[in-house]
Design a protein around this motif. Structure first.
Motif, PDB file in Angstrom:
ATOM      1  N   ARG A   1       0.843  -1.204   0.000  1.00  0.00           N
ATOM      2  CA  ARG A   1       0.000   0.000   0.000  1.00  0.00           C
ATOM      3  C   ARG A   1       0.879   1.255   0.000  1.00  0.00           C
ATOM      4  NH1 ARG A   1      -1.479   3.332   3.870  1.00  0.00           N
ATOM      5  NH2 ARG A   1      -0.939   1.984   5.621  1.00  0.00           N
ATOM      6  N   ARG A   2       1.930   1.228   0.835  1.00  0.00           N
ATOM      7  CA  ARG A   2       2.812   2.406   0.925  1.00  0.00           C
ATOM      8  C   ARG A   2       3.599   2.621  -0.368  1.00  0.00           C
ATOM      9  NH1 ARG A   2       4.946   2.186   7.212  1.00  0.00           N
ATOM     10  NH2 ARG A   2       3.055   3.088   8.085  1.00  0.00           N
ATOM     11  N   ALA A   3       3.990   1.503  -1.003  1.00  0.00           N
ATOM     12  CA  ALA A   3       4.724   1.615  -2.273  1.00  0.00           C
ATOM     13  C   ALA A   3       3.854   2.304  -3.331  1.00  0.00           C
ATOM     14  CB  ALA A   3       5.152   0.234  -2.742  1.00  0.00           C
ATOM     15  N   GLN A   4       2.539   2.128  -3.194  1.00  0.00           N
ATOM     16  CA  GLN A   4       1.608   2.772  -4.141  1.00  0.00           C
ATOM     17  C   GLN A   4       1.194   4.162  -3.677  1.00  0.00           C
ATOM     18  OE1 GLN A   4      -1.739   0.109  -4.863  1.00  0.00           O
ATOM     19  NE2 GLN A   4      -0.396  -1.628  -5.264  1.00  0.00           N
ATOM     20  N   GLN A   5       1.772   4.582  -2.544  1.00  0.00           N
ATOM     21  CA  GLN A   5       1.463   5.892  -1.939  1.00  0.00           C
ATOM     22  C   GLN A   5      -0.041   6.099  -1.761  1.00  0.00           C
ATOM     23  OE1 GLN A   5       3.835   8.349  -4.711  1.00  0.00           O
ATOM     24  NE2 GLN A   5       5.197   8.728  -2.967  1.00  0.00           N
ATOM     25  N   ARG A   6      -0.667   5.049  -1.233  1.00  0.00           N
ATOM     26  CA  ARG A   6      -2.114   5.141  -1.001  1.00  0.00           C
ATOM     27  C   ARG A   6      -2.398   5.137   0.490  1.00  0.00           C
ATOM     28  NH1 ARG A   6      -4.581   0.553  -4.701  1.00  0.00           N
ATOM     29  NH2 ARG A   6      -6.572   1.441  -4.075  1.00  0.00           N
ATOM     30  N   THR A   7      -3.512   5.755   0.850  1.00  0.00           N
ATOM     31  CA  THR A   7      -3.881   5.858   2.260  1.00  0.00           C
ATOM     32  C   THR A   7      -4.693   4.633   2.689  1.00  0.00           C
ATOM     33  OG1 THR A   7      -5.931   6.981   1.699  1.00  0.00           O
ATOM     34  CG2 THR A   7      -4.006   8.387   2.137  1.00  0.00           C
ATOM     35  N   LEU A   8      -4.772   4.426   4.002  1.00  0.00           N
ATOM     36  CA  LEU A   8      -5.606   3.358   4.560  1.00  0.00           C
ATOM     37  C   LEU A   8      -7.054   3.570   4.116  1.00  0.00           C
ATOM     38  CD1 LEU A   8      -4.407   2.959   8.254  1.00  0.00           C
ATOM     39  CD2 LEU A   8      -4.661   1.108   6.634  1.00  0.00           C
ATOM     40  N   ARG A   9      -7.473   4.846   4.117  1.00  0.00           N
ATOM     41  CA  ARG A   9      -8.859   5.167   3.746  1.00  0.00           C
ATOM     42  C   ARG A   9      -9.163   4.718   2.314  1.00  0.00           C
ATOM     43  NH1 ARG A   9     -12.392   8.038   6.255  1.00  0.00           N
ATOM     44  NH2 ARG A   9     -10.822   8.887   7.648  1.00  0.00           N
ATOM     45  N   ASP A  10      -8.242   5.041   1.427  1.00  0.00           N
ATOM     46  CA  ASP A  10      -8.415   4.702   0.014  1.00  0.00           C
ATOM     47  C   ASP A  10      -8.549   3.191  -0.185  1.00  0.00           C
ATOM     48  OD1 ASP A  10      -8.262   4.490  -2.733  1.00  0.00           O
ATOM     49  OD2 ASP A  10      -6.100   4.828  -2.809  1.00  0.00           O
ATOM     50  N   VAL A  11      -7.588   2.444   0.383  1.00  0.00           N
ATOM     51  CA  VAL A  11      -7.592   0.983   0.182  1.00  0.00           C
ATOM     52  C   VAL A  11      -8.766   0.323   0.908  1.00  0.00           C
ATOM     53  CG1 VAL A  11      -6.267  -1.150   0.507  1.00  0.00           C
ATOM     54  CG2 VAL A  11      -5.117   0.925  -0.267  1.00  0.00           C
ATOM     55  N   SER A  12      -9.086   0.824   2.112  1.00  0.00           N
ATOM     56  CA  SER A  12     -10.189   0.215   2.863  1.00  0.00           C
ATOM     57  C   SER A  12     -11.513   0.414   2.111  1.00  0.00           C
ATOM     58  CB  SER A  12     -10.268   0.782   4.279  1.00  0.00           C
ATOM     59  OG  SER A  12     -10.558   2.157   4.247  1.00  0.00           O
ATOM     60  N   THR A  13     -11.683   1.577   1.486  1.00  0.00           N
ATOM     61  CA  THR A  13     -12.905   1.822   0.700  1.00  0.00           C
ATOM     62  C   THR A  13     -12.958   0.871  -0.497  1.00  0.00           C
ATOM     63  OG1 THR A  13     -12.767   4.152   1.313  1.00  0.00           O
ATOM     64  CG2 THR A  13     -14.230   3.614  -0.522  1.00  0.00           C
ATOM     65  N   ALA A  14     -11.820   0.752  -1.194  1.00  0.00           N
ATOM     66  CA  ALA A  14     -11.769  -0.111  -2.381  1.00  0.00           C
ATOM     67  C   ALA A  14     -12.002  -1.578  -2.010  1.00  0.00           C
ATOM     68  CB  ALA A  14     -10.426   0.063  -3.079  1.00  0.00           C
ATOM     69  N   ALA A  15     -11.527  -1.975  -0.810  1.00  0.00           N
ATOM     70  CA  ALA A  15     -11.641  -3.386  -0.402  1.00  0.00           C
ATOM     71  C   ALA A  15     -12.930  -3.656   0.364  1.00  0.00           C
ATOM     72  CB  ALA A  15     -10.439  -3.776   0.440  1.00  0.00           C
ATOM     73  N   ASN A  16     -13.724  -2.598   0.573  1.00  0.00           N
ATOM     74  CA  ASN A  16     -14.979  -2.718   1.295  1.00  0.00           C
ATOM     75  C   ASN A  16     -14.786  -3.264   2.716  1.00  0.00           C
ATOM     76  OD1 ASN A  16     -17.711  -2.260   1.372  1.00  0.00           O
ATOM     77  ND2 ASN A  16     -18.265  -4.269   0.529  1.00  0.00           N
ATOM     78  N   VAL A  17     -13.834  -2.672   3.415  1.00  0.00           N
ATOM     79  CA  VAL A  17     -13.548  -3.049   4.806  1.00  0.00           C
ATOM     80  C   VAL A  17     -13.367  -1.739   5.579  1.00  0.00           C
ATOM     81  CG1 VAL A  17     -11.054  -3.289   4.292  1.00  0.00           C
ATOM     82  CG2 VAL A  17     -11.982  -4.380   6.305  1.00  0.00           C
ATOM     83  N   SER A  18     -13.650  -1.762   6.878  1.00  0.00           N
ATOM     84  CA  SER A  18     -13.498  -0.517   7.637  1.00  0.00           C
ATOM     85  C   SER A  18     -12.024  -0.157   7.762  1.00  0.00           C
ATOM     86  CB  SER A  18     -14.119  -0.665   9.031  1.00  0.00           C
ATOM     87  OG  SER A  18     -13.241  -1.371   9.868  1.00  0.00           O
ATOM     88  N   LEU A  19     -11.771   1.144   7.838  1.00  0.00           N
ATOM     89  CA  LEU A  19     -10.397   1.646   7.948  1.00  0.00           C
ATOM     90  C   LEU A  19      -9.697   1.031   9.172  1.00  0.00           C
ATOM     91  CD1 LEU A  19      -9.361   5.305   7.373  1.00  0.00           C
ATOM     92  CD2 LEU A  19      -8.476   4.088   9.353  1.00  0.00           C
ATOM     93  N   GLY A  20     -10.415   0.983  10.293  1.00  0.00           N
ATOM     94  CA  GLY A  20      -9.840   0.460  11.532  1.00  0.00           C
ATOM     95  C   GLY A  20      -9.447  -1.007  11.405  1.00  0.00           C
ATOM     96  N   TYR A  21     -10.303  -1.771  10.728  1.00  0.00           N
ATOM     97  CA  TYR A  21     -10.041  -3.203  10.586  1.00  0.00           C
ATOM     98  C   TYR A  21      -8.824  -3.439   9.694  1.00  0.00           C
ATOM     99  CZ  TYR A  21     -11.375  -8.053  11.099  1.00  0.00           C
ATOM    100  OH  TYR A  21     -11.381  -9.380  11.452  1.00  0.00           O
ATOM    101  N   LEU A  22      -8.735  -2.669   8.607  1.00  0.00           N
ATOM    102  CA  LEU A  22      -7.585  -2.813   7.711  1.00  0.00           C
ATOM    103  C   LEU A  22      -6.292  -2.473   8.454  1.00  0.00           C
ATOM    104  CD1 LEU A  22      -6.401  -3.352   4.895  1.00  0.00           C
ATOM    105  CD2 LEU A  22      -6.803  -0.959   4.319  1.00  0.00           C
ATOM    106  N   SER A  23      -6.369  -1.433   9.281  1.00  0.00           N
ATOM    107  CA  SER A  23      -5.201  -1.027  10.071  1.00  0.00           C
ATOM    108  C   SER A  23      -4.779  -2.147  11.034  1.00  0.00           C
ATOM    109  CB  SER A  23      -5.528   0.251  10.830  1.00  0.00           C
ATOM    110  OG  SER A  23      -4.516   0.537  11.757  1.00  0.00           O
ATOM    111  N   GLU A  24      -5.775  -2.785  11.658  1.00  0.00           N
ATOM    112  CA  GLU A  24      -5.501  -3.893  12.586  1.00  0.00           C
ATOM    113  C   GLU A  24      -4.848  -5.069  11.841  1.00  0.00           C
ATOM    114  OE1 GLU A  24      -5.673  -3.168  15.744  1.00  0.00           O
ATOM    115  OE2 GLU A  24      -7.609  -3.856  16.513  1.00  0.00           O
ATOM    116  N   ILE A  25      -5.324  -5.326  10.630  1.00  0.00           N
ATOM    117  CA  ILE A  25      -4.764  -6.424   9.822  1.00  0.00           C
ATOM    118  C   ILE A  25      -3.315  -6.096   9.459  1.00  0.00           C
ATOM    119  CG2 ILE A  25      -4.873  -7.489   7.508  1.00  0.00           C
ATOM    120  CD1 ILE A  25      -7.978  -7.331   7.830  1.00  0.00           C
TER     121      ILE A  25
END
Lengths: 131, 131
Positions: free
Chosen positions: B16-40
């Motif tokens: 995710r960081r290599a793509q310079q994307r935020t947790l918010r961006d990826v969590s929205t695209a993956a249909n998962v909450s930001l907090g859960y993605l961060s925990e993963i």
């Protein structure tokens, strides 16, 4: 979508069977119930990181070896799914392509690269027939 | 024990960081909450097979590539843990080994493979000193 737990389960089952060990034996060694191990092997339940490590230890297998095998299997499934998607897209393109009139279609299907050959009638000379 | 979820989380965060994307961006695209993605990503929560596939898709990454990287990282951790175990076992053997008397120990530590060399006294001829 590739279901990782199913592929992990198959890899674990394969290793257990290669060692000719029973579910009971491995579940006892891994400190997990027989039913749960069976569910994991069939890809019905997700194994936690701790449990996966424990099962690998019970099978005297490195987790990295199992994961390496799993990643190769997943790659194979992904490749065939990608191919199937490409085929479907092609089918959809063909189905939605604008219709062309019969003549053009015929020309497209069988292009006239060679001029039609004359039919040569082979006639047998009467003399020969008589002989 | 190798904690698989931590290594998977690190691999996902790295991508995710290599793509310079935020947790918010990826969590929205993956249909998962930001907090859960961060925990993963921090290895605090296990991602289900479905969620892992979804995150990989959001990152436009093949699951097999992530798993391949993860298996290599796990292999490295396993190797260093094995080495550490071997070192510990060696330390334990040394600590519990029967004591030998001082002479034998000295001989073991510095075996006399070469006979001790004679000391040669270099004396300067008096004639030279006088010159």
């Amino acid at each position: 979508m590739v279901l990782l737990r199913r592929i992990i389960g198959e890899a674990l089952r394969k290793r257990r069977r290669a060692q000719q060990r029973t579910l009971r034996d491995v579940s006892t060694a891994a400190n997990v119930s027989l039913g749960y191990l069976s569910e994991i092997e069939r890809g019905h339940k997700e194994a936690s990181s701790e449990l996966l490590a424990s099962i690998c230890e019970a099978l005297d297998t490195r987790l990295s070896d199992v994961l390496g095998e799993v990643s190769r299997t997943v790659a194979g499934v992904e490749d065939s799914q990608r191919l199937e998607k490409m085929r479907e897209a092609r089918r959809a393109r063909v189905a939605t392509a604008p219709r062309v009139d019969a003549t053009v279609t015929a020309l497209r299907v069988r292009p006239l690269t060679h001029p039609p050959q004359r039919r040569v009638r082979h006639t047998v000379p009467e003399a020969r027939v008589a002989a």
